[in-house]
Design a protein around this motif. Structure first.
Motif, PDB file in Angstrom:
ATOM      1  N   MET A   1      -1.137  -3.270 -12.043  1.00  0.00           N
ATOM      2  CA  MET A   1      -1.644  -2.601 -10.674  1.00  0.00           C
ATOM      3  C   MET A   1      -2.169  -0.970 -10.925  1.00  0.00           C
ATOM      4  O   MET A   1      -3.144  -0.764 -10.302  1.00  0.00           O
TER       5      MET A   1
ATOM      6  N   ALA B   1      -5.761  -1.315 -12.395  1.00  0.00           N
ATOM      7  CA  ALA B   1      -6.581  -1.973 -11.567  1.00  0.00           C
ATOM      8  C   ALA B   1      -6.856  -1.245 -10.277  1.00  0.00           C
ATOM      9  O   ALA B   1      -7.696  -1.506  -9.409  1.00  0.00           O
TER      10      ALA B   1
ATOM     11  N   LYS C   1     -10.485   0.187  -9.029  1.00  0.00           N
ATOM     12  CA  LYS C   1     -11.286  -0.848  -8.723  1.00  0.00           C
ATOM     13  C   LYS C   1     -10.935  -1.321  -7.069  1.00  0.00           C
ATOM     14  O   LYS C   1     -11.765  -1.905  -6.199  1.00  0.00           O
ATOM     15  N   ALA C   2      -9.647  -1.604  -7.023  1.00  0.00           N
ATOM     16  CA  ALA C   2      -9.010  -2.099  -5.614  1.00  0.00           C
ATOM     17  C   ALA C   2      -9.402  -1.349  -4.594  1.00  0.00           C
ATOM     18  O   ALA C   2      -9.756  -1.951  -3.428  1.00  0.00           O
ATOM     19  N   ASP C   3      -9.410  -0.174  -4.756  1.00  0.00           N
ATOM     20  CA  ASP C   3      -9.492   0.690  -3.100  1.00  0.00           C
ATOM     21  C   ASP C   3     -10.793   1.603  -3.137  1.00  0.00           C
ATOM     22  O   ASP C   3     -11.200   2.249  -2.407  1.00  0.00           O
TER      23      ASP C   3
ATOM     24  N   ASP D   1     -13.795   2.330 -12.209  1.00  0.00           N
ATOM     25  CA  ASP D   1     -12.889   1.182 -12.635  1.00  0.00           C
ATOM     26  C   ASP D   1     -12.395   1.534 -14.099  1.00  0.00           C
ATOM     27  O   ASP D   1     -13.403   1.752 -15.022  1.00  0.00           O
TER      28      ASP D   1
ATOM     29  N   ASP E   1       0.790  -4.169  -5.501  1.00  0.00           N
ATOM     30  CA  ASP E   1      -0.557  -4.704  -5.743  1.00  0.00           C
ATOM     31  C   ASP E   1      -1.555  -4.449  -5.080  1.00  0.00           C
ATOM     32  O   ASP E   1      -2.374  -5.191  -4.831  1.00  0.00           O
ATOM     33  N   ASN E   2      -1.648  -2.841  -5.015  1.00  0.00           N
ATOM     34  CA  ASN E   2      -2.683  -2.363  -4.352  1.00  0.00           C
ATOM     35  C   ASN E   2      -3.045  -2.676  -2.886  1.00  0.00           C
ATOM     36  O   ASN E   2      -4.068  -2.403  -2.424  1.00  0.00           O
ATOM     37  N   ARG E   3      -2.016  -2.844  -2.061  1.00  0.00           N
ATOM     38  CA  ARG E   3      -1.964  -3.050  -0.806  1.00  0.00           C
ATOM     39  C   ARG E   3      -2.081  -1.784  -0.133  1.00  0.00           C
ATOM     40  O   ARG E   3      -1.718  -0.432  -0.732  1.00  0.00           O
TER      41      ARG E   3
END
Length: 568
Positions: A130, A133, A136-138, A143, A375-377
């Protein structure tokens, strides 16, 4: 040295990353020169405060306020700064740096062989998938060009060498290490764990993961290291070598190969570059005692001088080819500086344990792993997350007593331990931003004639929103733990206070937006690497030193293979 009289590799810095780089190169038979700006330090011999009691020292282990305010104005904000450790800290007055208006920065620095590995809090945590990553996720920051799977075998390699005590928890957001036996929790911490995890099943309360030997291996014993003695004077230095430092571990391992040369009092001014070959040829060194300059050649250069120290070298290494800093075709060198924000949480009294005490002085605390935005929520309030470090304790004979206590009554009360307390302090992630940067001052210089570092780093709105939750959740967990008289706290936290500064020469997939590739190698100059915190593209919320060392070992493995192939 190699046959032509030059070194194969120059490692700049001898601390957390530099020590590992020296060890890994030397053990591969590669002739390595380690350049350290600080003074020589011998294990045990130079641990001036080791084993001393406060009453045996002037000012009861406090630094003379006049000296602290003038020579150590920023260093004194470090948790480990006292009279018994002052010899490990740099003198601010003799080594000035510049700050932007409204952006104070605490650049806390070691001043000896071993660097800050002699002063760290020894908390050692892996990053997770997590964390690598998250950018990249937000969309904040570039990245990472690597993921957890790329680093995992190198975490294992470092953990076997360093020695990490801790408990297996099976958390995806905080992967387990290869552990030596965990230190024990106090009765209060065990009770708090039960209460907090019952009320908040997503919040894991555990013993800290610490770089302390509890069951030394044969390799560790061969280096003269031994088990932790539970003295809790670690920042003064440990002759037992029980906690990991470069002086106790990596440097002796490198030295016994016969392939390492160590030069203290050697400040690297700049990297030397040959535009014809597009390679670095060596470095220019300034002797801190004599101020004499010397050029030293090598095939490969590893920058491990700490985040800001490495950036100072890179930014000062200008040339016809690199007019805005070494290997800076991307233009991002010096940008995206980050730290963890902290000094916020809560403390509460823990009733019901008056008949319980503990033996020894455990040099470790407890940890609550990140539980927000997993989980990058994005759960609504802010991006990324935070964890907690803390400890339980009983107030001692130094506690304040009532004004009516005196004589025999006072003495009797002082013989009894006070109340138990539990403290939780949060450590939050700092989003990468191009506005947070390090540059060199256009006119101010230091005593060696080098341009002063100029800091312009601030907390953003996301950090401010996160801090509301950090304090709120600390109070809620103490309530669940059964605490009384809970007091939230928040003191000034400025960048640098956590001593976890990262970024400025970030790794990335695109040479147009990053300085380093996936192996910490400069995109623009293939024989120069940076493996300290300057390479980081984000900061997660865990302490970073274990990741510094793992990425350094990985980069050395790559560089050594390329040297063997003759491509660098």
């Amino acid at each position: 040295m190699s046959e032509d009289g030059n070194f194969d590799v120059i490692v700049v810095g001898s601390g957390m990353s530099g020590g590992i780089a020296a060890k890994e190169f030397a053990e591969r038979g590669i002739k390595t020169l380690v350049l350290e700006r600080g003074k020589q330090t011998e294990r045990g011999t130079d641990y001036v405060g080791e084993g001393m009691e406060p009453w045996d020292m002037e000012f009861r282990d406090r630094v003379d306020p006049k000296l602290a305010d003038s020579d150590y104005a920023k260093q004194q904000t470090c948790y480990a700064f006292r009279e018994s450790t002052r010899n490990f800290f740099i003198n601010d007055r003799e080594n000035p740096y510049s700050e932007a208006d409204g952006a104070p920065f605490a650049w806390l620095r070691g001043d000896q062989v071993g660097g800050k590995s002699l002063m760290w809090a020894r908390q050692s945590y892996r990053w997770s998938e997590m964390d690598f990553a998250a950018n990249k996720a937000d969309g904040h920051g570039t990245d990472w060009p690597i993921r957890y799977a790329d680093v995992k075998p190198w975490y294992e390699h470092i953990e076997r060498f360093v020695g990490i005590s801790g408990s297996e928890e099976g958390l995806p957001q905080l992967p387990d290490s290869i552990f030596q036996p965990a230190m024990d929790m106090t009765c209060v911490e065990k009770a708090a764990k039960a209460g907090i995890e019952a009320e908040f099943p997503d919040r894991r309360f555990m013993i800290g993961r610490a770089a302390h030997l509890t069951e030394p291996t044969e390799e560790q014993l061969s280096l003269g290291r031994g088990s932790c003695q539970y003295r809790n004077q670690c920042e003064r230095g440990c002759s037992f070598g029980a906690y990991y430092s470069s002086v106790a571990g990596a440097l002796p391992a490198a030295e016994r190969t016969g392939n390492m040369t160590l030069m203290p009092d050697s400040m690297v001014e700049r990297i030397l570059y040959d535009p014809a070959t597009k390679r670095a040829t060596g470095v220019r060194v300034v002797n801190r005692k004599t101020k004499e300059r010397q050029d030293i050649s090598a095939r490969v250069i590893f920058l491990c001088a700490s985040t800001i120290g490495t950036l100072q070298v890179l930014l000062n290494s200008t040339s016809e080819t690199f007019q805005n800093g070494f290997a800076n075709s991307s233009g991002v060198l010096g940008q995206y500086i980050m730290d963890h924000h902290t000094r916020i949480g809560a403390i509460g009294r823990m009733p019901g344990f008056a008949d319980k005490y503990f033996a020894g002085r455990r040099p470790n605390g407890i940890y609550v792993a990140r539980y927000s935005n997993l989980d990058n929520r994005t759960d609504g309030e802010f991006l990324r997350g935070y964890g907690y470090q803390g400890n339980s304790s009983r107030s001692s004979w130094t506690r304040a007593l009532g004004g009516s206590d005196f004589g025999a009554g006072l003495k009797d009360k002082l013989r009894q331990p006070g109340d138990w307390y539990l403290r939780l302090q949060a450590f939050g992630e700092h989003l990468p931003s191009a506005d947070n940067r390090v540059t060199l001052h256009p006119s101010k210089t230091d005593p060696l004639g080098l341009p002063q570092v100029h800091m312009d780093v601030r907390w953003g709105e996301n950090e401010k929103k996160m801090r509301v939750a950090m304090k709120r959740d600390a109070v809620a967990m103490l309530e669940a733990a059964g605490a009384a008289d809970i007091e939230p706290f928040e003191t000034e936290s400025i960048p640098g206070h956590c001593i976890h500064e990262m970024g400025g020469a970030r790794m990335g997939r695109d040479p147009k937006t990053s300085v380093l590739n996936s192996y910490n190698q400069c995109h623009d100059v293939e024989n120069v690497f940076a493996t300290d915190g300057s390479a980081f593209a984000s900061v997660a919320c865990q302490n970073p030193s274990l990741t510094f060392m793992a990425l350094t070992a990985r980069a050395v493995d790559y560089a050594a293979q390329k040297m063997k192939e003759g491509t660098i």
